[in-house]
Design a protein around this motif. Sequence first.
Motif, short mmCIF file in Angstrom:
data_model
loop_
_atom_site.label_atom_id
_atom_site.label_comp_id
_atom_site.label_asym_id
_atom_site.label_seq_id
_atom_site.Cartn_x
_atom_site.Cartn_y
_atom_site.Cartn_z
N LEU A 101 11.97 6.58 -5.66
CA LEU A 101 12.83 5.30 -5.65
C LEU A 101 12.39 4.86 -4.00
CD1 LEU A 101 16.23 6.33 -7.23
CD2 LEU A 101 14.37 5.03 -8.14
N TYR A 102 12.05 3.58 -4.30
CA TYR A 102 11.63 2.57 -2.88
C TYR A 102 12.86 2.68 -2.02
CZ TYR A 102 9.80 -0.38 0.45
OH TYR A 102 9.86 -1.39 1.70
N ASP A 103 12.73 2.69 -0.85
CA ASP A 103 13.84 2.43 0.19
C ASP A 103 13.22 1.69 1.25
OD1 ASP A 103 16.75 2.72 1.50
OD2 ASP A 103 15.44 3.83 2.63
N PHE A 104 13.59 0.39 1.60
CA PHE A 104 12.91 -0.21 2.77
C PHE A 104 13.13 0.56 4.09
CE2 PHE A 104 13.39 -3.69 6.00
CZ PHE A 104 12.14 -4.04 5.98
N ASN A 105 14.36 0.76 4.38
CA ASN A 105 14.65 1.25 5.77
C ASN A 105 13.62 2.60 5.98
OD1 ASN A 105 16.10 1.13 8.32
ND2 ASN A 105 16.90 3.21 7.37
N ILE B 285 0.95 -1.17 0.07
CA ILE B 285 0.09 0.13 -0.05
C ILE B 285 0.80 1.10 0.11
CG2 ILE B 285 -1.68 1.47 1.29
CD1 ILE B 285 -2.88 -1.37 2.33
N TYR B 286 2.15 1.20 0.83
CA TYR B 286 2.90 2.56 0.90
C TYR B 286 3.39 2.77 -0.62
CZ TYR B 286 6.96 4.87 2.45
OH TYR B 286 8.10 5.84 2.72
N LYS B 287 3.92 1.63 -1.07
CA LYS B 287 4.67 1.73 -2.31
C LYS B 287 3.62 2.30 -3.52
CE LYS B 287 7.95 -2.10 -2.23
NZ LYS B 287 8.63 -3.19 -2.95
N ARG B 288 2.47 1.80 -3.35
CA ARG B 288 1.54 2.46 -4.39
C ARG B 288 1.20 3.83 -3.87
NH1 ARG B 288 -3.66 2.01 -7.35
NH2 ARG B 288 -3.34 4.21 -8.12
N ILE B 289 1.19 4.25 -3.18
CA ILE B 289 0.68 5.65 -2.62
C ILE B 289 1.90 6.60 -2.99
CG2 ILE B 289 0.26 7.24 -0.94
CD1 ILE B 289 -1.39 5.06 0.58
N MET B 290 3.11 6.04 -2.56
CA MET B 290 3.99 7.01 -3.03
C MET B 290 4.60 7.05 -4.32
SD MET B 290 5.18 8.36 -0.29
CE MET B 290 4.81 8.09 1.51
N ALA B 291 4.48 5.68 -5.04
CA ALA B 291 4.76 5.79 -6.60
C ALA B 291 3.77 6.62 -7.10
CB ALA B 291 4.73 4.39 -6.97
N THR B 292 2.48 6.41 -6.86
CA THR B 292 1.43 7.55 -7.64
C THR B 292 1.62 9.04 -7.01
OG1 THR B 292 -0.22 5.78 -7.53
CG2 THR B 292 -0.83 8.03 -7.91
N ALA B 293 1.98 9.34 -6.14
CA ALA B 293 1.97 10.82 -5.59
C ALA B 293 3.31 11.47 -6.18
CB ALA B 293 2.25 10.68 -3.93
N TYR B 294 4.26 10.61 -6.43
CA TYR B 294 5.89 11.27 -6.98
C TYR B 294 6.15 10.78 -8.26
CZ TYR B 294 5.96 12.84 -1.78
OH TYR B 294 5.69 13.42 -0.70
#
Length: 588
Positions: free
Chosen positions: A536-540, A522-531
């Motif tokens: 770029l995804y960072d797990f930490n 869910i977090y990835k989808r929100i951030m990828a759409t918003a930005y």
Amino acid sequence: MNIKFSLFLVVLSSLLFAGCSSDEGGDTTSPFTVSTSTEGLTLDSEKGSKMAISFHAKESWRASVDADWATVSPMTGSAGDNTIQLIAKSFNNTGSVRQGTLTLVSASGRETICFSQQKTDVVNLEQSEYKVGVEGGDLSVKFSSNIRGYKLLVVSQGNAPTWIKGKKDANVKGGTDVGAGEGLEESEYQFTISANDTHESRSCTFYIRIVNPDNHDEIYITSGMFTIVQDGLPVETSTDYSRNNTVKLLQQHSVGAGVPVVIMGDGFVDTEHNSGRYDEVMRQAMEQFFTEEPATSLRDYFDVWQVNMVSKNNAFGTGYKTALDIVMQGGGSSDVRGNFDKIVAATKNVDDMKTLSRLREALVIVVVNSPQRAGTTNFGISFEGVMSNFAIAYVPLINNDPTGEDFRSVLCHESLGHGLAKLLDEYAYEANNTSVPTSDVNKYRNLQTAYGWAANVSFSATNTPWNHILADRRYQKADAYGEKLGVYEGACGYMHGAWRPTDDSMMFHNQHGFNAPSREAIYKRIMATAYGAAWLYDFNTFAEFDQAHLPQPAATHAKAHAKTRAAGAFQIVGEQPTMLGKPIIGRP
């Protein structure tokens, strides 16, 4: 439970049979010589139980029985050695041992043989269907049983209904002696049926379960089924379509470029729009959407619009017409379908959605004006040959309550889980005690490889999509719900061949929140759409955010069927609810 009564039955049978003998009054010239022992001749309690009787006849003969619950085959024969079958025509639901007499007759005499049918524990329902008017009221369900001292539970198929409450407990009868008594005792359960404020008839099927009073998991027997059916309000027809296809902005993003969510309803007529009911349902749907993490803490990233859809009728099925042509399969299925083209056209009423790039990112939530418990999501849809994040989540207005837990949890499962994050179901049906079909495995693995979807299900017990989370010390303790991240077999509706991250979750029983792999998706989808592509995804970074916003049990997220017991009233126990149907991948 019958074992304890076996000695009693033997003694009773011997007393019954002591008075049964040949009508020849001791004449030893009977034309029949019976070789089968006829002492205590007892059929099992089940319908179709049989017992063979062998005899020698001096001449042609015929046989008959005086009990309407039994028969004999064959009924005629010739001289010589013969064998006939004594057959129970029906189940013994009398609560007592019942007796009959078999008579063999020939030209020169007769032979009578006594027999019985064993009793068993029974619960006999007076009727199988009860009809209740739209106004509701009290209802008495009568039954009879030979059970004494055991606990009787009323069990509903699926979820315990919210519109049927217990008023009077039947367990006051039968005394305190535990066991099966001789003969039937009449008893009843009394229900209170709420008024039906919807335009659909509704029904719930029950049975009575007899259990050990000290251990309700120890089930002795169950009754047959009975169904309570209630009429709905008269169906309405719209005359004013002035609000149709109009748009209202419910929330505007303040961070990023905005994650688009469009909410619309089907099966709402003009009076429901004009009274403000439609607006309230749409607003509540939005609020429910933001009740689960990480959407709660990332709410400022979202744009939410309401599209007003005026339907001709506020009912579904043959003879009725709605704006989006929603069809609910019913019959125990949770499948919901709509007219894809009409839904896309309605979405494009929002100015932002007229741009193809924004439409491809849209999550559409269709609230269906029906109290049924169901839900289906359609994702994996391409526009002009390009795969998109576009999804349609169909969520009925369960129990006609937009503030209710059932509606909330199903909406989050369908829209946040399937629709936004493209998650799969983590439940498994015990009836599907097999492996996930190869065709499904290949389809879902392609979603994982090509798009990074289906991140909460693994088709390997070791190489899971959440191995990196498992390895992180921050995720190695049980969460606030007692769930521990791991690898649990059973997902995608099957007991084998697929694994899930936690024992239970929002993608299983619609409870305990989203687990860590689901929250990450869910977090990835929100951030990828918003930005956009620059992000770029960072797990930490995710883990630090996630640990600061972990799902927590709350009173507002109480279990859907928490039991509240009124003084003197009994509880209706719900079976395991039917799981929501798997998502539809691709254009319907």
